[in-house]
Design a protein around this motif. Structure first.
Motif, PDB file in Angstrom:
ATOM      1  N   MET A  16    -101.721 -26.095 -54.649  1.00  0.00           N
ATOM      2  CA  MET A  16    -103.126 -26.114 -54.216  1.00  0.00           C
ATOM      3  C   MET A  16    -103.732 -24.733 -54.454  1.00  0.00           C
ATOM      4  O   MET A  16    -103.783 -23.914 -53.548  1.00  0.00           O
ATOM      5  CB  MET A  16    -103.189 -26.476 -52.732  1.00  0.00           C
ATOM      6  N   ASP A  17    -104.195 -24.487 -55.667  1.00  0.00           N
ATOM      7  CA  ASP A  17    -104.656 -23.128 -56.001  1.00  0.00           C
ATOM      8  C   ASP A  17    -106.165 -23.091 -56.216  1.00  0.00           C
ATOM      9  O   ASP A  17    -106.762 -24.080 -56.639  1.00  0.00           O
ATOM     10  CB  ASP A  17    -103.926 -22.646 -57.263  1.00  0.00           C
ATOM     11  N   GLY A  18    -106.766 -21.929 -55.944  1.00  0.00           N
ATOM     12  CA  GLY A  18    -108.193 -21.734 -56.240  1.00  0.00           C
ATOM     13  C   GLY A  18    -109.080 -21.534 -55.022  1.00  0.00           C
ATOM     14  O   GLY A  18    -110.300 -21.403 -55.165  1.00  0.00           O
ATOM     15  N   GLY A  20    -109.386 -18.889 -53.054  1.00  0.00           N
ATOM     16  CA  GLY A  20    -109.993 -17.549 -53.047  1.00  0.00           C
ATOM     17  C   GLY A  20    -111.153 -17.471 -54.030  1.00  0.00           C
ATOM     18  O   GLY A  20    -112.231 -16.948 -53.707  1.00  0.00           O
ATOM     19  N   ARG A  21    -110.951 -18.008 -55.252  1.00  0.00           N
ATOM     20  CA  ARG A  21    -112.008 -17.960 -56.265  1.00  0.00           C
ATOM     21  C   ARG A  21    -113.182 -18.839 -55.867  1.00  0.00           C
ATOM     22  O   ARG A  21    -114.333 -18.495 -56.105  1.00  0.00           O
ATOM     23  CB  ARG A  21    -111.443 -18.363 -57.639  1.00  0.00           C
ATOM     24  N   TRP A  22    -112.893 -19.959 -55.236  1.00  0.00           N
ATOM     25  CA  TRP A  22    -113.974 -20.840 -54.765  1.00  0.00           C
ATOM     26  C   TRP A  22    -114.858 -20.065 -53.783  1.00  0.00           C
ATOM     27  O   TRP A  22    -116.084 -20.108 -53.860  1.00  0.00           O
ATOM     28  CB  TRP A  22    -113.376 -22.079 -54.091  1.00  0.00           C
ATOM     29  N   ALA A  67     -96.983 -11.152 -49.220  1.00  0.00           N
ATOM     30  CA  ALA A  67     -97.433  -9.833 -49.672  1.00  0.00           C
ATOM     31  C   ALA A  67     -98.959  -9.710 -49.712  1.00  0.00           C
ATOM     32  O   ALA A  67     -99.490  -8.650 -50.037  1.00  0.00           O
ATOM     33  CB  ALA A  67     -96.846  -9.538 -51.054  1.00  0.00           C
ATOM     34  N   ARG A  68     -99.690 -10.760 -49.370  1.00  0.00           N
ATOM     35  CA  ARG A  68    -101.167 -10.671 -49.342  1.00  0.00           C
ATOM     36  C   ARG A  68    -101.611  -9.815 -48.147  1.00  0.00           C
ATOM     37  O   ARG A  68    -100.828  -9.575 -47.222  1.00  0.00           O
ATOM     38  CB  ARG A  68    -101.756 -12.080 -49.231  1.00  0.00           C
ATOM     39  N   PRO A  69    -102.888  -9.389 -48.129  1.00  0.00           N
ATOM     40  CA  PRO A  69    -103.371  -8.593 -46.990  1.00  0.00           C
ATOM     41  C   PRO A  69    -103.074  -9.315 -45.672  1.00  0.00           C
ATOM     42  O   PRO A  69    -103.195 -10.548 -45.596  1.00  0.00           O
ATOM     43  CB  PRO A  69    -104.885  -8.493 -47.247  1.00  0.00           C
TER      44      PRO A  69
HETATM   45 MG    MG Z   1    -104.012 -18.352 -56.390  1.00  0.00          MG
END
Ligand code: MG
Ligand code: IPE
Ligand code: IPE
Length: 258
Positions: A16-18, A20-22, A67-69
């Motif tokens: 399930m990617d996208g 953040g860009r959305w 490792a994300r914020p």
């Molecule tokens: Mg991603």
């Protein structure tokens, strides 16, 4: 020669990617993208269950995502709690059994508690298995399984010469899952990102430009239609496949190899 359509995929897995860009495209914080993505999870589960998919596996949080914020990680952990609490009654009512894969012991206690509650509350579900990959990485899952087998060899309960694929896979957190038939990734990128590497060895891969928050029931219907038009050969020739019932091909291959 035109082949008849494949049966429904038994196991559909989704990266399930996208999110953040959305959110970025709308000048919103990333976490709003994740919150919107949670609605797509609902669409995916309802639609898969309606279609009659037996196993739906969702990549919700990877081992690398730690490792994300920290604010994003915490936001995701809270969203998982919200999901577990708000969806529990309906999942249970619809006969959906929730399972988890990955190093779930690494989750914070409040997330672990909510997820465990969801798993226990839905344990009797027989209509569909919804598996959430949480703190999951395929390489780590293989390594952890090897550790379990090595400990058994050491205590004398396992003969090293008896270690085969069945033994390895039985020790992985994915042990209850059949192989993936259809692996979908949204968000426009064509990579696997350490998801179900062994289980998806012969899966059909479908990379969609749709960002996860825009995933709709129709997106899944179209993906299933695409899958059903494909010829899965498992290393055999097209002629061999056409003379066999598509459901029995994996077992034919195993039998032929002894
Ligand atoms: Mg991603
Ligand atoms: C996927 O969306 C959700 C998680 C990894 C938890 P992303 O957050 O990776 O979204 P993009 O790839 O940055 O758009
Ligand atoms: C994969 O997405 C993990 C999940 C969807 C949970 P990522 O956004 O983390 O993967 P990369 O960084 O693009 O490989």
């Amino acid at each position: 020669m035109k082949t008849s359509p494949l049966p429904l995929p038994r196991h559909v897995a989704i990266i399930m990617d996208g999110n953040g860009r959305w959110a970025k495209a709308r000048n919103l914080p990333r976490i709003d993208g994740h919150a919107e993505g949670a609605k797509s999870v609902r669409h995916a589960v309802e639609t898969a269950s309606r279609i009659g998919i037996e196993y739906l596996t969702l990549y919700a949080f990877s081992a690398n995502n730690w490792a994300r914020p920290s604010a994003e990680v915490e936001g995701l952990m809270s969203l998982m709690v919200d999901f577990a609490r708000t969806e529990c009654a309906e999942l249970r009512q619809n006969g959906i059994r929730v399972k988890v894969i990955g190093q779930t012991e690494r989750l914070p206690q409040y997330t672990k508690d909510a997820v465990n509650e969801l798993v226990s509350a839905t344990v009797a579900g027989e209509h569909m298995t919804l598996t959430l990959a949480l703190s999951y990485g395929a390489r780590q899952d293989v390594l952890d399984a090897l550790g379990i087998l090595a400990a058994r060899v050491k205590d004398g309960s396992l003969d090293p010469s008896a270690i085969d694929e069945t033994q390895l896979r039985a020790a992985m957190t994915t042990h209850f899952l059949p192989d993936v038939d259809l692996l979908i990734r949204t968000g426009g990128e064509s990579r696997i990102s350490d998801f179900l590497l062994l289980e998806a060895a012969y899966a059909e891969l479908l990379f969609l430009p749709t960002m996860w928050p825009e995933f709709k029931p129709e997106t899944l219907y179209a993906a299933i239609d695409h899958y059903r038009g494909i010829e899965r050969r498992y290393g055999l020739t097209s002629e061999q496949i056409q003379s066999a019932d598509s459901r029995t091909v994996p077992s034919l291959v195993r039998a032929a190899l002894g």
